[in-house]
Write a protein that holds these residues in place. Structure first.
Motif, mmCIF file in Angstrom:
data_model
loop_
_atom_site.group_PDB
_atom_site.id
_atom_site.type_symbol
_atom_site.label_atom_id
_atom_site.label_comp_id
_atom_site.label_asym_id
_atom_site.label_seq_id
_atom_site.Cartn_x
_atom_site.Cartn_y
_atom_site.Cartn_z
ATOM 1 N N ASP A 96 32.210 -26.444 -24.542
ATOM 2 C CA ASP A 96 31.533 -25.632 -25.562
ATOM 3 C C ASP A 96 31.446 -26.437 -26.849
ATOM 4 O O ASP A 96 31.974 -27.557 -26.945
ATOM 5 C CB ASP A 96 32.260 -24.292 -25.779
ATOM 6 N N ARG A 97 30.793 -25.865 -27.846
ATOM 7 C CA ARG A 97 30.497 -26.580 -29.085
ATOM 8 C C ARG A 97 31.746 -27.022 -29.841
ATOM 9 O O ARG A 97 31.707 -28.001 -30.605
ATOM 10 C CB ARG A 97 29.654 -25.700 -30.007
ATOM 11 N N ARG A 98 32.879 -26.352 -29.672
ATOM 12 C CA ARG A 98 34.101 -26.721 -30.385
ATOM 13 C C ARG A 98 34.538 -28.141 -30.041
ATOM 14 O O ARG A 98 34.996 -28.896 -30.907
ATOM 15 C CB ARG A 98 35.225 -25.736 -30.063
ATOM 16 N N GLU A 112 26.651 -30.093 -22.919
ATOM 17 C CA GLU A 112 27.520 -28.918 -22.913
ATOM 18 C C GLU A 112 27.341 -28.151 -21.609
ATOM 19 O O GLU A 112 26.277 -27.577 -21.355
ATOM 20 C CB GLU A 112 27.196 -28.016 -24.101
ATOM 21 N N PRO A 142 29.486 -25.276 -19.434
ATOM 22 C CA PRO A 142 30.668 -24.400 -19.482
ATOM 23 C C PRO A 142 31.596 -24.597 -18.291
ATOM 24 O O PRO A 142 31.204 -25.123 -17.242
ATOM 25 C CB PRO A 142 30.059 -22.991 -19.471
ATOM 26 N N VAL A 159 40.531 -24.186 -23.469
ATOM 27 C CA VAL A 159 40.031 -23.050 -22.685
ATOM 28 C C VAL A 159 41.117 -22.665 -21.692
ATOM 29 O O VAL A 159 42.011 -23.456 -21.403
ATOM 30 C CB VAL A 159 38.718 -23.384 -21.938
ATOM 31 N N MET A 208 35.617 -18.306 -27.464
ATOM 32 C CA MET A 208 34.214 -18.206 -27.061
ATOM 33 C C MET A 208 33.895 -16.871 -26.392
ATOM 34 O O MET A 208 32.729 -16.613 -26.052
ATOM 35 C CB MET A 208 33.858 -19.363 -26.124
ATOM 36 N N HIS A 209 34.909 -16.026 -26.181
ATOM 37 C CA HIS A 209 34.684 -14.776 -25.459
ATOM 38 C C HIS A 209 34.964 -13.526 -26.291
ATOM 39 O O HIS A 209 34.894 -12.408 -25.775
ATOM 40 C CB HIS A 209 35.548 -14.751 -24.193
ATOM 41 N N ASN A 266 28.394 -18.150 -15.274
ATOM 42 C CA ASN A 266 29.120 -19.416 -15.167
ATOM 43 C C ASN A 266 29.660 -19.661 -13.759
ATOM 44 O O ASN A 266 30.658 -20.365 -13.585
ATOM 45 C CB ASN A 266 30.298 -19.439 -16.143
#
Length: 339
Positions: free
Chosen positions: A127-129, A146, A148, A249, A273-274, A317
């Protein structure tokens, strides 16, 4: 790291690809609390490297052993315990032979990464982080992709909530025992309100030091089929996680969200992210945990909202869709390199 490799690798095998997995030596992997062998190695697994030791000893990769194998692409699951110097040398030598490579970033800080990421033909982040905090400036923008973390696909649940007269909470794994404290103390309060509460705990190691008769414990390492059997016969999945400043994650969450058993965990970087999508119940402190568990027990609509969000995440995903994206990226790199 290993779960990501396994999910993608097994899906590639289903698609008739030939793979070779280069893994750490058992003695090396066994020095870390989170590494547990649950099955014998398959024929395609070759153990060729030692990880960085818990006391900081440099790892080592048997480069010559890897180079004896014939393959046309290298995918590196990059993580902070790997032998970076030797891996960098391997990537360079493969590049000289015309073999491209890709790195999947599992490290949580920029300081963890101790090799030149620009050597890889592509770098994948979840993800973007990871792009902003971990590899920013280390890799040309055009090489970053990116993709997932993959989920097991959603399955149909037959169990109705508390259908056997019991509200069943379930935890599994090998997290440090102190990370269960919130759950045990909160469930004692829940048990006073709802005496039909049961907490099943399956640990890969040391059991919790509790004597409550409604907490049922077992010491066992579960494979994925066994995990899903427990999840499908439970109402809530309590996922212990500590706080961290690292980008991270939860592989366990992605592995289990498809069971549609409602997951509950501490609000931490694991689930940043959730938060908006609502696929997991996140709590701030013990009082908040009690309040949210009480709501989830009493409010059927709330439970269904969480399950619908979990279903969408697991579907979007799913490992088949994520592997599609890896396959497309790998094929594009191979073609670009003239293979």
């Amino acid at each position: 790291m290993s779960l990501h490799a396994e999910l993608i690798g097994r899906e590639l095998l289903k698609r008739s690809h030939t793979i070779k997995v280069f893994a750490p030596y058992l003695q090396s992997a066994g020095r870390w609390w989170h590494h547990k062998l649950i099955r014998e190695d398959e024929d395609f697994v070759e153990r060729v490297y030692s990880e960085l030791s818990p006391d900081g000893e440099e790892g080592h990769l048997d480069i010559d052993r890897v180079l004896k194998e014939e393959f046309n692409f290298l995918l590196v699951e990059s993580y902070e315990k790997m032998p970076y110097r030797d891996t960098e040398e391997l990537v360079k030598r493969l590049k000289e032979k015309g073999v491209p490579s890709l790195a999947v970033i599992h490290e949580g800080t920029a300081e963890d990464i101790k090799y030149d990421l620009s050597l890889f033909d592509a770098v994948v982040v979840f993800d973007r982080r990871y792009k902003e905090e971990v590899i920013g400036g280390k890799v040309p923008e055009g090489k970053i992709y990116e993709i997932p973390y993959p989920c097991l696909p959603p399955v149909e649940r037959e169990r109705k909530f508390a259908e056997d007269g019991k509200i069943i909470f379930f935890s599994f794994g090998r997290q440090p025992v102190e990370e269960y404290e919130d759950f045990v103390l909160a469930l004692r309060e829940i048990h006073r309100r709802f005496p039909n509460t049961v907490y099943r705990v399956v640990r890969a190691g040391q059991l919790l030091e509790v004597s409550d008769p409604w907490i049922v414990q077992e010491e066992k390492i579960l494979d994925i089929d066994e995990i899903y059997r427990y999840l499908l016969s439970s109402d809530f999945h309590l996922l212990p996680k500590g706080n961290t400043r690292r980008v991270v994650v939860s592989s366990t969450f992605y592995q289990t969200v498809g069971s549609l058993c409602i997951t509950v965990s501490r609000d931490s970087r694991f689930f940043e992210m959730h938060k908006r999508e609502g696929s997991i119940i996140l709590y701030e402190d013990r009082n908040d945990l009690v309040a949210k568990l009480t709501r989830a027990i009493e409010d059927e609509n709330f439970r269904e909202e969480v399950r619908r969000s979990a279903y969408r995440l697991a579907l979007h995903n799913s490992v088949t869709k994520i592997t599609d994206r890896f396959e497309e990226l790998i094929n594009s790199i191979v073609v670009k390199n003239g293979h």
